[in-house]
Design an enzyme around this catalytic site. Structure first.
Site: not given
Length: 482
Positions: A63, A252, A338
């Site tokens: 963009r 995954h 995480k």
């Protein structure tokens, strides 16, 4: 002196780069993080290894113009940051063939640039379009590629996630099928490009020692464990829209499960391998939300671009069952998150203890086969052996199986391998539409009734409920530093 052996290494000849057609590589998201971290370094590595075609063009689009208006400088900056010591001649080869087109909804300027590049390269040039864009933008861009003719004869690499639920995934698939055939679509999952993941196939199907035991009669459970020490690292807007469940479990970890659980394929080609993987997903039972744990690390809500009241999960642990003869009753435990205590990529097969109880209560834990599928793959076994001495007592023994390092050249990193395969038209390590559709079906019960994310401390192993999910055996990763 090396002892003689009838067993010699076998290799399969691959397509040399000078047999590849010239390529026009169109990169949507050229200013993005993935392009900087993986795609520009991947193209550089292929160029340095002589694996790119003799002539190509790289057209970046987005963009906004690159900062300073210099696309070549963007590429050089990414290589300086994520590659380091580079060959100036190779860098120049990339930047001299690179240009940038600001994207617009009608795509006219981009179509003109692609047409000009094809004319320069000749009639046999192929177009490879890499769609590294948010799911919300994917369908519109695909339709634009069809309307402008860019997609005619092109190969499209589509980045995950493939939609955000079953309806949006089907909408995207329908949009793709309007403009290209299935053999032109390369749905990328970089875990499948890892050498160590591909080695699962060799380990299973080339070894008579293991394949006969790779079933419910011998295997009690399977763990696929991908914890990460890193936090979301500035990707707040991405994570708020996706979360760990969509980002990792639907993609995954399920794809790795497919490699672990598949039946022996007729051939090691794209059709046979993907057929067997699709059969695994067809046999997966829909997930039970009661056997799914979501977590959110403490401090996540303070990250940039994160809702202060966010209910997005940064941790997931799930129990999966594959309802077929080979795996009936065997739980597969998938975990990722995480800000955890370690970064690992580990598959653990836990074997059943032999019947008979000949050693009484000496056997207090079962045999395990452990596959480390990170950048430095390892294969290990934990088994029982006799403790030296006069008594028939047991001792735990760890056995390491050497994974030979590549001798002729460095192995390709996952994105390097997958970029090269896409240019070759080789779909073996890419996912197919029926696989994606079935996986969204399997996870829909959790999307419809998601568990509330439980807070967990950074540097821990996640919520207590997740630690208890595999039962008494626990998780291999995180137990005694294993």
């Amino acid at each position: 002196m090396k002892s003689p052996s009838i067993c010699e290494e076998r290799s399969v000849e691959s397509t040399p780069s000078d047999h590849l057609e010239p390529q026009v590589i169109v990169l949507f998201g050229a200013n993005g993080d993935l392009a900087s971290r993986k795609l520009y370094p991947g193209l550089y590595a292929l160029a340095a290894a002589g694996l790119l075609p003799p002539d190509f063009r790289l057209i970046g689009t987005g963009r906004h113009e690159p900062e300073g208006g210099d696309f070549g400088a963007v590429i050089e900056g990414a290589l300086d940051r994520f590659v380091g010591d580079t060959d100036p001649a190779v860098v120049e080869r990339l930047t001299d063939r690179a240009s940038f087109v600001t994207s617009a909804d009608d795509g006219e300027d981009l179509a003109a640039a692609v047409g000009d590049a094809r004319d320069e390269l000749g009639g046999d040039a192929r177009v490879l379009v890499y769609l590294s864009v948010p799911p919300s933008a994917m369908t519109g861009i695909v339709r634009m590629l069809g309307e402008t003719g860019i997609a005619d004869g092109a190969r499209l690499i589509v980045e995950k996630p493939f939609g955000s639920d079953l309806p949006s995934s089907r909408e995207l698939d329908a949009a793709l099928k309007e403009v290209v055939a299935e053999d032109q679509v390369f749905r990328i999952d970089h875990f499948l490009g890892k050498e160590a993941v591909q080695n699962i196939l060799a380990l299973r199907f080339a070894n008579g020692l293991l394949e006969p035991a790779w079933n419910r009669g011998h295997v009690a459970s399977v763990q696929i464990d991908v914890p990460e020490e890193l936090t979301i690292e500035g990707r707040g807007s991405f994570y708020e829209g996706i979360g760990a469940f969509r980002d990792m479990i639907v993609t995954h970890l399920s794809q790795v499960l497919g490699f672990v659980a598949m039946e022996p394929p007729v051939h090691l080609d794209a059709l046979s391998l993907r057929n067997e993987k699709a059969k695994v997903f067809a046999a997966m039972k829909p997930l039970d939300p009661e056997r799914v744990v979501f977590g959110q690390y403490e401090g996540y809500r303070d990250e940039d671009d994160v809702d202060p009241q966010s209910q997005v999960e940064t941790f997931v642990a799930v129990e999966v069952f594959v309802d077929n003869d080979r795996w009936d009753g065997v739980p597969f435990y998938l975990r990722t998150g995480k800000a955890l205590a370690a970064t690992r990529r580990t598959i653990t097969l836990t074997f059943r203890t032999p019947a008979g109880g000949r050693f009484g209560d000496q056997i207090d834990c079962p045999d395990q086969l452990v596959l480390e599928i990170g950048d430095e793959p390892e294969i290990g076994m934990e088994i029982w052996a006799k403790r030296p001495g006069p008594e028939m007592s047991l001792v735990r023994s760890a056995v390491a199986i050497e994974v030979p390092a590549e001798t002729d050249s460095a192995p390709l990193e996952a994105y390097e391998r997958l970029l090269l395969d896409a240019m070759r038209g080789e779909q073996t390590l890419f996912t197919r539409s029926d696989e994606i559709d079935r996986l969204w079906q399997v996870v829909t019960p959790v999307l419809d009734d998601p568990p509330e994310p439980v807070p967990y401390a950074q540097g821990s192993w996640g919520p207590e409920a997740a630690l208890e999910l595999p039962g008494a055996i626990g998780w291999r990763v995180g137990r005694d530093d294993g």
